[in-house]
Enzyme design. Structure first.
Site, PDB file in Angstrom:
ATOM      1  N   HIS B  77     -29.592 -16.213  70.695  1.00 56.33           N
ATOM      2  CA  HIS B  77     -29.720 -16.860  69.387  1.00 56.33           C
ATOM      3  C   HIS B  77     -28.744 -18.035  69.315  1.00 56.33           C
ATOM      4  CE1 HIS B  77     -29.632 -17.592  65.070  1.00 56.33           C
ATOM      5  NE2 HIS B  77     -28.333 -17.351  65.071  1.00 56.33           N
ATOM      6  N   ASP B 106     -37.935 -50.782  71.366  1.00 57.92           N
ATOM      7  CA  ASP B 106     -37.935 -49.436  71.942  1.00 57.92           C
ATOM      8  C   ASP B 106     -36.516 -49.120  72.378  1.00 57.92           C
ATOM      9  OD1 ASP B 106     -38.583 -47.054  73.584  1.00 57.92           O
ATOM     10  OD2 ASP B 106     -40.645 -47.748  73.345  1.00 57.92           O
ATOM     11  N   TRP B 142     -22.458 -16.637  73.099  1.00 62.31           N
ATOM     12  CA  TRP B 142     -22.771 -18.036  73.427  1.00 62.31           C
ATOM     13  C   TRP B 142     -21.552 -18.738  74.013  1.00 62.31           C
ATOM     14  CZ3 TRP B 142     -21.220 -22.992  71.754  1.00 62.31           C
ATOM     15  CH2 TRP B 142     -20.271 -23.020  70.733  1.00 62.31           C
ATOM     16  N   SER B 170     -29.629 -33.445  80.728  1.00 57.33           N
ATOM     17  CA  SER B 170     -30.498 -34.012  79.700  1.00 57.33           C
ATOM     18  C   SER B 170     -29.681 -34.699  78.603  1.00 57.33           C
ATOM     19  CB  SER B 170     -31.362 -32.898  79.114  1.00 57.33           C
ATOM     20  OG  SER B 170     -31.879 -33.278  77.874  1.00 57.33           O
ATOM     21  N   SER B 171     -28.629 -34.016  78.120  1.00 58.46           N
ATOM     22  CA  SER B 171     -27.817 -34.619  77.047  1.00 58.46           C
ATOM     23  C   SER B 171     -27.115 -35.873  77.522  1.00 58.46           C
ATOM     24  CB  SER B 171     -26.736 -33.658  76.563  1.00 58.46           C
ATOM     25  OG  SER B 171     -27.287 -32.512  76.070  1.00 58.46           O
ATOM     26  N   HIS B 254     -14.988 -27.515  71.106  1.00 56.72           N
ATOM     27  CA  HIS B 254     -14.700 -28.074  69.796  1.00 56.72           C
ATOM     28  C   HIS B 254     -15.360 -29.439  69.571  1.00 56.72           C
ATOM     29  CE1 HIS B 254     -13.244 -28.363  65.837  1.00 56.72           C
ATOM     30  NE2 HIS B 254     -13.040 -29.623  66.124  1.00 56.72           N
ATOM     31  N   GLU B 256     -17.988 -30.298  70.790  1.00 60.08           N
ATOM     32  CA  GLU B 256     -19.389 -29.933  70.648  1.00 60.08           C
ATOM     33  C   GLU B 256     -19.744 -29.621  69.189  1.00 60.08           C
ATOM     34  OE1 GLU B 256     -22.091 -29.795  72.427  1.00 60.08           O
ATOM     35  OE2 GLU B 256     -23.332 -28.512  71.142  1.00 60.08           O
ATOM     36  N   TYR B 258     -18.530 -30.932  66.616  1.00 61.06           N
ATOM     37  CA  TYR B 258     -18.653 -32.206  65.900  1.00 61.06           C
ATOM     38  C   TYR B 258     -19.871 -32.985  66.340  1.00 61.06           C
ATOM     39  CZ  TYR B 258     -14.738 -31.210  63.173  1.00 61.06           C
ATOM     40  OH  TYR B 258     -13.939 -30.580  62.268  1.00 61.06           O
ATOM     41  N   SER B 269     -25.720 -39.819  54.471  1.00 58.00           N
ATOM     42  CA  SER B 269     -25.201 -41.053  53.877  1.00 58.00           C
ATOM     43  C   SER B 269     -26.362 -41.953  53.449  1.00 58.00           C
ATOM     44  CB  SER B 269     -24.319 -41.805  54.869  1.00 58.00           C
ATOM     45  OG  SER B 269     -23.226 -41.014  55.246  1.00 58.00           O
ATOM     46  N   HIS B 303      -7.475 -23.976  68.546  1.00 55.80           N
ATOM     47  CA  HIS B 303      -7.554 -23.190  67.311  1.00 55.80           C
ATOM     48  C   HIS B 303      -8.580 -22.065  67.428  1.00 55.80           C
ATOM     49  CE1 HIS B 303     -10.542 -26.399  65.620  1.00 55.80           C
ATOM     50  NE2 HIS B 303     -11.216 -25.444  66.202  1.00 55.80           N
ATOM     51  N   HIS B 304      -9.357 -22.077  68.505  1.00 52.06           N
ATOM     52  CA  HIS B 304     -10.265 -20.959  68.757  1.00 52.06           C
ATOM     53  C   HIS B 304      -9.566 -19.837  69.510  1.00 52.06           C
ATOM     54  CE1 HIS B 304     -13.883 -23.104  67.415  1.00 52.06           C
ATOM     55  NE2 HIS B 304     -13.276 -24.176  67.887  1.00 52.06           N
ATOM     56  N   THR B 329     -12.492 -35.763  56.981  1.00 52.81           N
ATOM     57  CA  THR B 329     -13.651 -35.057  56.443  1.00 52.81           C
ATOM     58  C   THR B 329     -13.654 -35.166  54.923  1.00 52.81           C
ATOM     59  OG1 THR B 329     -13.362 -33.514  58.268  1.00 52.81           O
ATOM     60  CG2 THR B 329     -14.963 -32.918  56.601  1.00 52.81           C
ATOM     61  N   LYS B 332     -14.951 -38.447  53.707  1.00 51.66           N
ATOM     62  CA  LYS B 332     -16.405 -38.556  53.704  1.00 51.66           C
ATOM     63  C   LYS B 332     -16.996 -37.887  52.460  1.00 51.66           C
ATOM     64  CE  LYS B 332     -18.694 -39.240  57.136  1.00 51.66           C
ATOM     65  NZ  LYS B 332     -18.705 -40.555  57.742  1.00 51.66           N
ATOM     66  N   ARG B 451     -17.368  -9.179  64.502  1.00 57.45           N
ATOM     67  CA  ARG B 451     -18.646  -9.790  64.877  1.00 57.45           C
ATOM     68  C   ARG B 451     -19.128  -9.218  66.202  1.00 57.45           C
ATOM     69  NH1 ARG B 451     -16.827 -15.852  66.982  1.00 57.45           N
ATOM     70  NH2 ARG B 451     -19.041 -16.031  67.431  1.00 57.45           N
TER      71      ARG B 451
HETATM   72  C1  HEM Z   1     -12.391 -28.946  58.208  1.00 56.95           C
HETATM   73  C2  HEM Z   1     -13.014 -28.749  59.314  1.00 56.95           C
HETATM   74  C3  HEM Z   1     -12.943 -27.491  60.174  1.00 56.95           C
HETATM   75  C4  HEM Z   1     -11.887 -26.678  60.453  1.00 56.95           C
HETATM   76  C5  HEM Z   1     -10.474 -26.798  59.951  1.00 56.95           C
HETATM   77  C6  HEM Z   1     -12.371 -25.643  61.357  1.00 56.95           C
HETATM   78  C7  HEM Z   1     -11.602 -24.618  61.884  1.00 56.95           C
HETATM   79  C8  HEM Z   1     -12.078 -23.598  62.692  1.00 56.95           C
HETATM   80  C9  HEM Z   1     -11.279 -22.568  63.294  1.00 56.95           C
HETATM   81  C10 HEM Z   1      -9.772 -22.433  63.161  1.00 56.95           C
HETATM   82  C11 HEM Z   1     -12.102 -21.746  64.006  1.00 56.95           C
HETATM   83  C12 HEM Z   1     -11.706 -20.536  64.860  1.00 56.95           C
HETATM   84  C13 HEM Z   1     -11.807 -19.278  64.108  1.00 56.95           C
HETATM   85  C14 HEM Z   1     -11.604 -18.069  64.962  1.00 56.95           C
HETATM   86  O1  HEM Z   1     -12.334 -17.884  65.958  1.00 56.95           O
HETATM   87  O2  HEM Z   1     -10.711 -17.271  64.619  1.00 56.95           O
HETATM   88  C15 HEM Z   1     -13.432 -22.261  63.848  1.00 56.95           C
HETATM   89  C16 HEM Z   1     -14.561 -21.696  64.419  1.00 56.95           C
HETATM   90  C17 HEM Z   1     -15.783 -22.345  64.492  1.00 56.95           C
HETATM   91  N1  HEM Z   1     -16.117 -23.526  63.873  1.00 56.95           N
HETATM   92 FE1  HEM Z   1     -14.928 -24.625  62.649  1.00 56.95          FE
HETATM   93  N2  HEM Z   1     -13.696 -25.842  61.578  1.00 56.95           N
HETATM   94  C18 HEM Z   1     -14.074 -26.965  60.895  1.00 56.95           C
HETATM   95  C19 HEM Z   1     -15.324 -27.535  60.867  1.00 56.95           C
HETATM   96  C20 HEM Z   1     -16.374 -27.119  61.657  1.00 56.95           C
HETATM   97  C21 HEM Z   1     -17.614 -27.837  61.819  1.00 56.95           C
HETATM   98  C22 HEM Z   1     -17.955 -29.154  61.158  1.00 56.95           C
HETATM   99  C23 HEM Z   1     -18.369 -27.115  62.677  1.00 56.95           C
HETATM  100  C24 HEM Z   1     -19.760 -27.367  63.208  1.00 56.95           C
HETATM  101  C25 HEM Z   1     -20.641 -28.131  62.709  1.00 56.95           C
HETATM  102  C26 HEM Z   1     -17.632 -25.929  63.030  1.00 56.95           C
HETATM  103  C27 HEM Z   1     -18.111 -24.953  63.858  1.00 56.95           C
HETATM  104  C28 HEM Z   1     -17.404 -23.847  64.254  1.00 56.95           C
HETATM  105  C29 HEM Z   1     -17.918 -22.824  65.136  1.00 56.95           C
HETATM  106  C30 HEM Z   1     -19.305 -22.800  65.782  1.00 56.95           C
HETATM  107  C31 HEM Z   1     -16.912 -21.865  65.270  1.00 56.95           C
HETATM  108  C32 HEM Z   1     -16.972 -20.535  65.983  1.00 56.95           C
HETATM  109  C33 HEM Z   1     -17.099 -20.549  67.433  1.00 56.95           C
HETATM  110  C34 HEM Z   1     -17.190 -19.145  67.970  1.00 56.95           C
HETATM  111  O3  HEM Z   1     -16.144 -18.478  68.117  1.00 56.95           O
HETATM  112  O4  HEM Z   1     -18.315 -18.691  68.245  1.00 56.95           O
HETATM  113  N3  HEM Z   1     -16.429 -25.958  62.392  1.00 56.95           N
HETATM  114  N4  HEM Z   1     -13.396 -23.391  63.047  1.00 56.95           N
HETATM  115 CU   LIG Z   2     -13.133 -25.831  66.664  1.00 59.51          CU
END
Ligand code: HEM
Ligand SMILES: [Cu+2]
Lengths: 182, 528
Positions: B77, B106, B142, B170-171, B254, B256, B258, B269, B303-304, B329, B332, B451
């Site tokens: 998923h 084009d 994932w 591809s990307s 990370h 990714e 964005y 916008s 931060h992950h 952010t 915006k 999770r």
């Molecule tokens: C103000 C902006 C953001 C902050 C401060 C932020 C912060 C964080 C932090 C600290 C985590 C880790 C949490 C953990 O695993 O304990 C996280 C996870 C995640 N964030 Fe954000 N994030 C932000 C915006 C975004 C945006 C814009 C996206 C995607 C469009 C995003 C997608 C994700 C994803 C996919 C994960 C989880 C990944 C995983 O462990 O599977 N975040 N974020």
């Molecule tokens: Cu991140």
């Protein structure tokens, strides 16, 4: 043409970033070594002259932990789980290894000190982790680790733990292979 | 480039007939359409997997699937939604809209474009086929952390690695094409700071892609070598380190995330300025905000990994750098709100989705800041709170951006207006169900529900039942979207070139007929 130059630059970025991804591997090791992160004990096995000059001594707790990696079947434990030590003196702790299987096996112990910042003050003058251990089927041995805690250990570290993980490397090393001695 | 010249020769005939039109097409609109349909199909495949997950989690205990299969569902998923839905949809929108927005006939490299698309069905064909192999497909999440994805992985992991390689190629090819197009094919007079924001968002995204997709390729190659050639990149027994995997993965991961949101910033916008009947507030600050988000995204990856045992200095650095991202952010969000302020707003479907985007994406941003606080993250990490966070930024964030863009440009693409009543129904059902699904996840996460498990403690039962109901409604509602799109292709009120009142002044795409000619601008327009 313009587009050709753009293409060339972009391809260079792609190739460069691919290389950078691989470069992260040695960079990570170097970074850990410089900063002493990760609890990897890289300090020398002896006290430096400056440390020897420190006369002030203090007492602290050293704890031992043993783990077997994955399905390593050996019995592996420390005789004592912890000891109180005085900085600057040498101590000895014994560890037991027992191979309960019916085949010869090779093990390698990897140490880790925590807190990681304490690692460089943990001097091991002798350790079974310096080399791999070969145990015959059913063999049981006791091996010592001799260590000195550096008197220069920062005050806020009140105890240190020495963790040992035992890996089964039998399949990775062919004993008769010269590579094993590298 | 010779290829560019060739498209000019083609200039006057229309598309080929039948299947070969799609197989061999080098036309940016055809390829855009292929990408969008591919993404749509993958949305339903990845969505069915989410339905399996939610059906299992409807009640505590194991009812429907085995834990092994549950793990394959969560993994696939995630992979499908990230690489098969969000990213291809954005590339599809880029293919359709970039040449039209910059006044080009084009894309710069049409044949490469064909290749980048056709690699995708190959990659996902391989990935999905592993689910039918005796050992089952990837089951390690994932994020495929080693050693779960190396030492303990099913042997089908090799197919997974191969498919990730193909997706990456591809990307990268797609991004090279996009950057080359933007740099070399803009209409005379369109300076960089006059480019539409969607073009800007894609220029920055494409740079992120070519910077981090090669790192992803590197990390899966290391896995491949650990698994098959006895190296020990991530194997402590041989002197490697599993934590290294996480560092390299998140160095890609990370940026990714964005990549998955920046193009949506561009789309909303445009929509907000159109339906507020006011040019976007703070255009240049929008550009600088996107650029600084992109640059900062390279220095926040850990931060992950706050809980892997980093030293205090590292935790602090990554905490503050992460929080810093909230500033651009916030700029915006402020600008979107300021654009709407005192505008004469009308609430057509694309605008509804865009307003919901601004509100709900901000909720995701707030939970992100909570997660960035190191001591708090020790409690939140790997709970449903994280699941709630990234679904708020990805579903009402990225996906709403895509849906809003689809409604906004659908009349331009098809020449027909979509059914506005059904569109509004689609919006409200989606808006309500998305919140019913993902908002309670914050609560169960804070209460400690981890999770990626097929079962949970009894006290979480009520919220999980509610979440599952929300998810089923959300899933079904997207079938309505499919119906609306097909209906707009087949019939509907004829759309004017301008489509939306006053849009004619907002972008070059609205000066073309609806639907536009097969080759967009054969004569480049001149900008004042
Ligand atoms: C103000 C902006 C953001 C902050 C401060 C932020 C912060 C964080 C932090 C600290 C985590 C880790 C949490 C953990 O695993 O304990 C996280 C996870 C995640 N964030 Fe954000 N994030 C932000 C915006 C975004 C945006 C814009 C996206 C995607 C469009 C995003 C997608 C994700 C994803 C996919 C994960 C989880 C990944 C995983 O462990 O599977 N975040 N974020
Ligand atoms: Cu991140």
């Amino acid at each position: 043409m313009e587009a050709k130059r753009t293409l060339r630059n972009l391809t260079a970025i792609v190739v460069g970033m691919f290389a950078f991804g691989w470069l992260l591997v040695p960079m990570y090791d170097v970074f850990c070594e410089i900063t002493g992160l990760n609890g990897k004990v890289t300090g020398p096995s002896f006290l430096s002259e400056e440390s020897k000059a420190i006369t002030e001594q203090r007492e602290l707790l050293v704890q031992f932990m043993t783990h077997n990696n994955e399905s390593m079947p050996w019995f592996f434990d420390s005789e004592r789980s912890q000891m109180r030590v005085i900085t600057g003196n040498q101590y000895e702790a014994n560890f037991v290894f027992y191979n309960p299987t019916n085949k010869e096996m090779i093990g390698q112990v990897i140490p880790s000190v925590s807190p990681g910042r304490g690692a460089e003050y943990f001097h091991k003058t002798e350790c079974f982790c310096f080399e791999r251990q070969t145990l015959a089927a059913g063999e049981r041995i006791e091996l010592p680790v001799r260590f000195i805690i550096d008197p220069a250990l920062p005050k806020e570290i009140g105890s240190l733990s020495l963790g040992y993980t035992l890996f089964d490397i039998t399949d990775r090393v062919q004993p008769k292979n010269d590579l094993a001695n590298l | 480039m010779s290829t560019v010249v060739e498209t000019h020769d083609h200039g006057h005939h229309g598309p080929a007939k039948g299947l070969s039109r799609w197989l061999f097409t080098t036309n940016h609109k055809d390829i855009g359409t292929l990408y969008l349909w591919f993404s749509f199909i993958m949305l339903f495949i990845g969505g069915s997997m989410a339905m399996v997950i939610r059906a299992e989690l409807f009640q505590p205990g194991l009812q429907i699937v085995q834990p092994e299969f549950f793990n394959q569902m969560t993994t696939n998923h995630g992979l499908i939604m990230v690489f098969g839905v969000i990213m291809p949809a954005f590339v599809g929108l880029a293919n359709w809209m970039l040449p039209m927005q910059i006044g080009a006939p084009d894309m710069a490299l049409p044949r490469l474009n064909n290749l980048s698309f056709w690699l995708l069905p190959m990659a996902f064909g391989i990935l999905i086929s592993t689910l039918f192999m005796p050992e089952g497909g990837p089951n390690f999440g994932w994020t495929f952390y080693a050693p779960l994805s190396t030492t303990y992985a099913p042997s089908t992991v090799n197919f997974f690695i191969f498919s990730v390689h193909i997706m990456g190629v591809s990307s990268i090819l797609g991004s090279i094409n996009i950057i080359t197009t933007i740099f070399n094919m803009r209409a005379p007079g369109m300076t960089l700071m006059k480019m539409p924001l969607f073009v800007w968002s894609w220029l920055i995204t494409a740079y992120l892609l070519i910077a981090v997709m090669p790192v992803l390729a590197g990390v899966v190659t290391m896995m491949l070598m650990d698994i098959n050639f006895g190296t020990s990149f991530f194997n402590a027994a041989g002197g490697g380190d599993p934590v290294l995997f996480q560092h390299v993965f998140w160095f890609f991961g990370h940026p990714e995330v964005y990549i998955m949101i920046l193009p949506a910033f561009g789309i909303v916008s445009h929509i907000i300025e159109t339906f507020s009947r006011k040019p976007i507030f703070g255009y240049s600050s929008m550009v600088y905000a996107m650029a600084s988000i992109a640059i900062l995204s390279f220095v926040v990856w850990a931060h992950h990994m706050f809980t892997v045992g980093m030293p205090l200095a590292g935790e602090l650095f990554f905490m503050y750098s992460t929080m810093l991202i909230a500033i651009p952010t916030g700029v915006k969000v402020f600008n979107w709100v300021a654009t709407m302020f005192r505008g004469s707003i009308s609430f057509e479907t694309p605008m509804l989705f865009s307003i919901a985007f601004v509100a709900l994406f901000t909720i995701g941003g707030f939970s992100g800041i909570m997660l960035a606080i190191v001591p708090a993250d020790f409690q939140y990490h790997d709970t449903y709170f994280v699941v709630a966070h990234f679904h708020y930024v990805l579903v009402p964030g990225a996906l709403f951006g895509i849906i809003a863009g689809a409604y906004y440009w659908l009349p331009k693409w098809t020449g027909n207006m979509y059914d506005e009543t059904l569109g509004k129904l689609h919006f409200w059902l989606t808006f309500i169900s998305v919140n019913v699904t993902f908002f309670p996840m914050h609560f169960v996460g804070l209460a400690g529900m981890p999770r990626r498990y097929p079962d949970y403690a009894l006290q979480f039962a009520d919220f999980n039942a509610l979440i599952s109901v929300g998810a089923f409604v959300f899933g079904l509602t997207q079938l309505l979207f499919l119906f609306i799109v097909i209906k707009a292709i087949k019939s509907g009120k004829k759309a004017k070139p301008e489509v939306w009142e006053g849009a004619g002044d907002l972008g070059l795409e609205w000066t073309l007929s609806s639907p536009p000619p097969y080759h967009s601008f054969t004569v480049q327009p001149q900008l004042k």
